[in-house]
Design an enzyme around this catalytic site. Structure first.
Site, PDB file in Angstrom:
ATOM      1  N   HIS A  65     -13.467 -41.633 -15.653  1.00  0.00           N
ATOM      2  CA  HIS A  65     -13.251 -41.754 -14.216  1.00  0.00           C
ATOM      3  C   HIS A  65     -14.088 -42.923 -13.691  1.00  0.00           C
ATOM      4  O   HIS A  65     -15.206 -43.157 -14.172  1.00  0.00           O
ATOM      5  CB  HIS A  65     -13.648 -40.459 -13.511  1.00  0.00           C
ATOM      6  CG  HIS A  65     -12.711 -39.324 -13.772  1.00  0.00           C
ATOM      7  ND1 HIS A  65     -12.667 -38.197 -12.980  1.00  0.00           N
ATOM      8  CD2 HIS A  65     -11.773 -39.130 -14.740  1.00  0.00           C
ATOM      9  CE1 HIS A  65     -11.752 -37.357 -13.450  1.00  0.00           C
ATOM     10  NE2 HIS A  65     -11.199 -37.905 -14.510  1.00  0.00           N
ATOM     11  N   CYS A  97     -13.092 -36.510  -7.653  1.00  0.00           N
ATOM     12  CA  CYS A  97     -12.699 -35.146  -8.010  1.00  0.00           C
ATOM     13  C   CYS A  97     -13.913 -34.219  -7.909  1.00  0.00           C
ATOM     14  O   CYS A  97     -15.041 -34.661  -7.675  1.00  0.00           O
ATOM     15  CB  CYS A  97     -12.107 -35.115  -9.414  1.00  0.00           C
ATOM     16  SG  CYS A  97     -13.324 -35.402 -10.730  1.00  0.00           S
ATOM     17  N   CYS A 100     -16.747 -35.062 -10.479  1.00  0.00           N
ATOM     18  CA  CYS A 100     -17.403 -36.326 -10.131  1.00  0.00           C
ATOM     19  C   CYS A 100     -18.258 -36.160  -8.875  1.00  0.00           C
ATOM     20  O   CYS A 100     -19.365 -36.710  -8.784  1.00  0.00           O
ATOM     21  CB  CYS A 100     -16.369 -37.423  -9.916  1.00  0.00           C
ATOM     22  SG  CYS A 100     -15.643 -38.080 -11.443  1.00  0.00           S
ATOM     23  N   HIS A 257      -3.165 -40.672  21.843  1.00  0.00           N
ATOM     24  CA  HIS A 257      -3.881 -39.660  22.597  1.00  0.00           C
ATOM     25  C   HIS A 257      -4.343 -38.529  21.686  1.00  0.00           C
ATOM     26  O   HIS A 257      -3.730 -38.236  20.653  1.00  0.00           O
ATOM     27  CB  HIS A 257      -2.999 -39.111  23.716  1.00  0.00           C
ATOM     28  CG  HIS A 257      -2.819 -40.071  24.847  1.00  0.00           C
ATOM     29  ND1 HIS A 257      -2.258 -39.712  26.056  1.00  0.00           N
ATOM     30  CD2 HIS A 257      -3.143 -41.387  24.977  1.00  0.00           C
ATOM     31  CE1 HIS A 257      -2.233 -40.758  26.869  1.00  0.00           C
ATOM     32  NE2 HIS A 257      -2.763 -41.787  26.229  1.00  0.00           N
ATOM     33  N   GLU A 259      -4.244 -35.328  21.987  1.00  0.00           N
ATOM     34  CA  GLU A 259      -3.311 -34.222  21.789  1.00  0.00           C
ATOM     35  C   GLU A 259      -2.269 -34.549  20.722  1.00  0.00           C
ATOM     36  O   GLU A 259      -1.895 -33.683  19.921  1.00  0.00           O
ATOM     37  CB  GLU A 259      -2.606 -33.881  23.116  1.00  0.00           C
ATOM     38  CG  GLU A 259      -3.528 -33.383  24.209  1.00  0.00           C
ATOM     39  CD  GLU A 259      -4.139 -34.508  25.038  1.00  0.00           C
ATOM     40  OE1 GLU A 259      -4.684 -34.211  26.104  1.00  0.00           O
ATOM     41  OE2 GLU A 259      -4.065 -35.691  24.619  1.00  0.00           O
ATOM     42  N   CYS A 288      -1.834 -35.455  29.608  1.00  0.00           N
ATOM     43  CA  CYS A 288      -0.973 -36.279  30.444  1.00  0.00           C
ATOM     44  C   CYS A 288       0.469 -35.770  30.329  1.00  0.00           C
ATOM     45  O   CYS A 288       0.765 -34.861  29.553  1.00  0.00           O
ATOM     46  CB  CYS A 288      -1.062 -37.742  30.025  1.00  0.00           C
ATOM     47  SG  CYS A 288      -0.295 -38.094  28.412  1.00  0.00           S
ATOM     48  N   CYS A 291       1.975 -36.124  26.659  1.00  0.00           N
ATOM     49  CA  CYS A 291       1.355 -35.198  25.704  1.00  0.00           C
ATOM     50  C   CYS A 291       1.755 -33.759  26.005  1.00  0.00           C
ATOM     51  O   CYS A 291       1.994 -32.965  25.086  1.00  0.00           O
ATOM     52  CB  CYS A 291      -0.160 -35.346  25.731  1.00  0.00           C
ATOM     53  SG  CYS A 291      -0.754 -36.887  24.999  1.00  0.00           S
TER      54      CYS A 291
END
EC number: 3.5.4.38
Length: 384
Positions: A65, A97, A100, A257, A259, A288, A291
């Site tokens: 790795h 992983c 690791c 935004h 949301e 708003c 959203c």
């Protein structure tokens, strides 16, 4: 079969970078992990001492790795430079992983003069609880030096393109949805690491005075409960906070935004269609119009999910914003104004308060009562 990779390379081809560092949260056939690294001293005026690339296979033996290849090289190099303090930065296509991750934590614990910042393009097995615990052990600074892990944003991709890619002086061109994927991964990593908001950010942005200046960001704290035997049970792994992505923030031209960022991440929770869930949001501003419309569509299409919104302040309570709030309420959302109880709950749950109790500001209850009356008038479609 043992992977036949050279120990390090200095640069990669453009297509290789775009293919392997694409930050779409779930991707198949990306089995090669690319790790670009920089080693610097603590002196910020000095250039990096070394900057190259390791690569390895996800499913190969651990020693192949790229994280382990790096530490094998760095440990030998470090013996010649024991007295120096170093800052190591990784830009890696997959987060490390589980094994690791634990080895990285062990290495840092044994060498406190080394700090490590890890920028990841994607999160590896982010749904696995053992993996989540390994990441928390690596990144939460309880008893000594630990790593800092962040999601790569536009600036980091641009840096890698300039530093580690045969770009031939061509500019980095982001792929579709790079900002959206960044925000999704940023939220998920925040959930895993259980990030907390700093106290000044909370008190500044959630202050419920009628007229506030300079509060251009929306903060959204959320928690999820599941109905079990007629009792709502809190899902601790589904709790966090986020704020809107302002235009040009993190190098992204378009904003998003809070949301909408929140709605983006919910599908990755994979909520059971046969279970009932309650999602509670605590927002510094009410949604708003746009959203509110999107949130209304969401709960209309997700009959097993109910939505409760507690807002600290009402955003632009004229015209279409009022219409949006009514549409959201008609779709089934419960919309309320935050009171002392909700502010205290957010402080206790989402803020890094270090044991300090919530201190209400002057006028909190009076502002809350006035805003509650205004919200009820909006929802009942009464005149100004």
């Amino acid at each position: 079969m043992t992977p036949q990779f050279r120990n390090t390379v200095e640069r990669m081809y453009r297509d290789t970078f775009s293919y392997n560092f694409n930050n779409r949260p779930i991707l198949s056939r990306r089995n090669t992990v690319w790790l670009c690294y920089e080693v610097k001293t603590k002196d910020p005026s000095r250039p990096p001492l070394d900057a190259k690339i390791f690569r390895g296979q996800v499913y190969s033996e651990l020693k192949y790795h790229p994280e382990m290849r790096f530490f094998h090289w760095f440990s030998k190099w470090r013996k010649l430079h024991r007295d120096q303090e170093y800052e190591v930065t990784w830009y890696i296509s997959w987060s490390p992983c589980t094994k690791c991750t634990r080895n990285v934590a062990t290495f840092l614990a044994e060498d406190p003069k080394v700090t490590l910042t890890i920028f990841v393009a994607r999160l590896y097995y982010f749904w696995d609880q053992d993996y989540q615990e390994a990441l928390r052990s690596l990144c939460q600074k309880r008893d000594g030096p630990r790593a800092t892990m962040k999601i790569m944003n536009y600036d980091e991709f641009q840096h890698c393109w300039s530093k580690f890619v045969y770009s031939q002086r061509e500019l980095f061109e982001p792929w579709n949805n790079l900002p959206k994927y960044y925000m999704l991964l940023h939220i998920m990593l925040g959930e895993i690491l259980r990030h907390s908001m700093d106290p000044p950010t909370f008190t500044s942005n959630f202050n419920n005075e009628h007229w506030v200046r300079g509060r251009h960001e929306t903060y959204l704290c959320y928690e999820v409960e599941r109905l079990h035997n007629d009792t709502w049970v809190l899902l601790n792994q589904r709790r966090g906070f986020l704020c809107n992505q302002a235009p040009h923030k993190h190098g992204f031209l378009e904003g998003r935004h809070a949301e909408l960022c929140f709605l983006d991440v919910i599908p990755f929770w994979k909520l059971d269609l046969h279970q009932d869930y309650r999602v509670t949001c605590f927002t510094s501003w009410s949604p708003c119009f746009s959203c509110a419309q999107e949130m209304a569509k969401f709960i209309s299409n997700k009959k097993h999910v109910s939505l409760c919104i507690f807002a600290a302040r009402i955003y632009d309570d004229q015209g279409r914003c009022q219409e949006g709030l009514r549409t959201l309420a008609e779709a089934g959302a419960k919309i309320s104004i935050m009171t002392y109880s909700e502010f205290k709950h957010c402080w206790d749950t989402f803020v890094y308060h270090q044991g300090c109790p919530f201190q209400p500001w002057d006028g909190l209850e009076e502002h809350s009562q006035a805003l509650s009356g205004r919200l009820q008038a909006i929802l009942q479609n009464q005149g100004n």
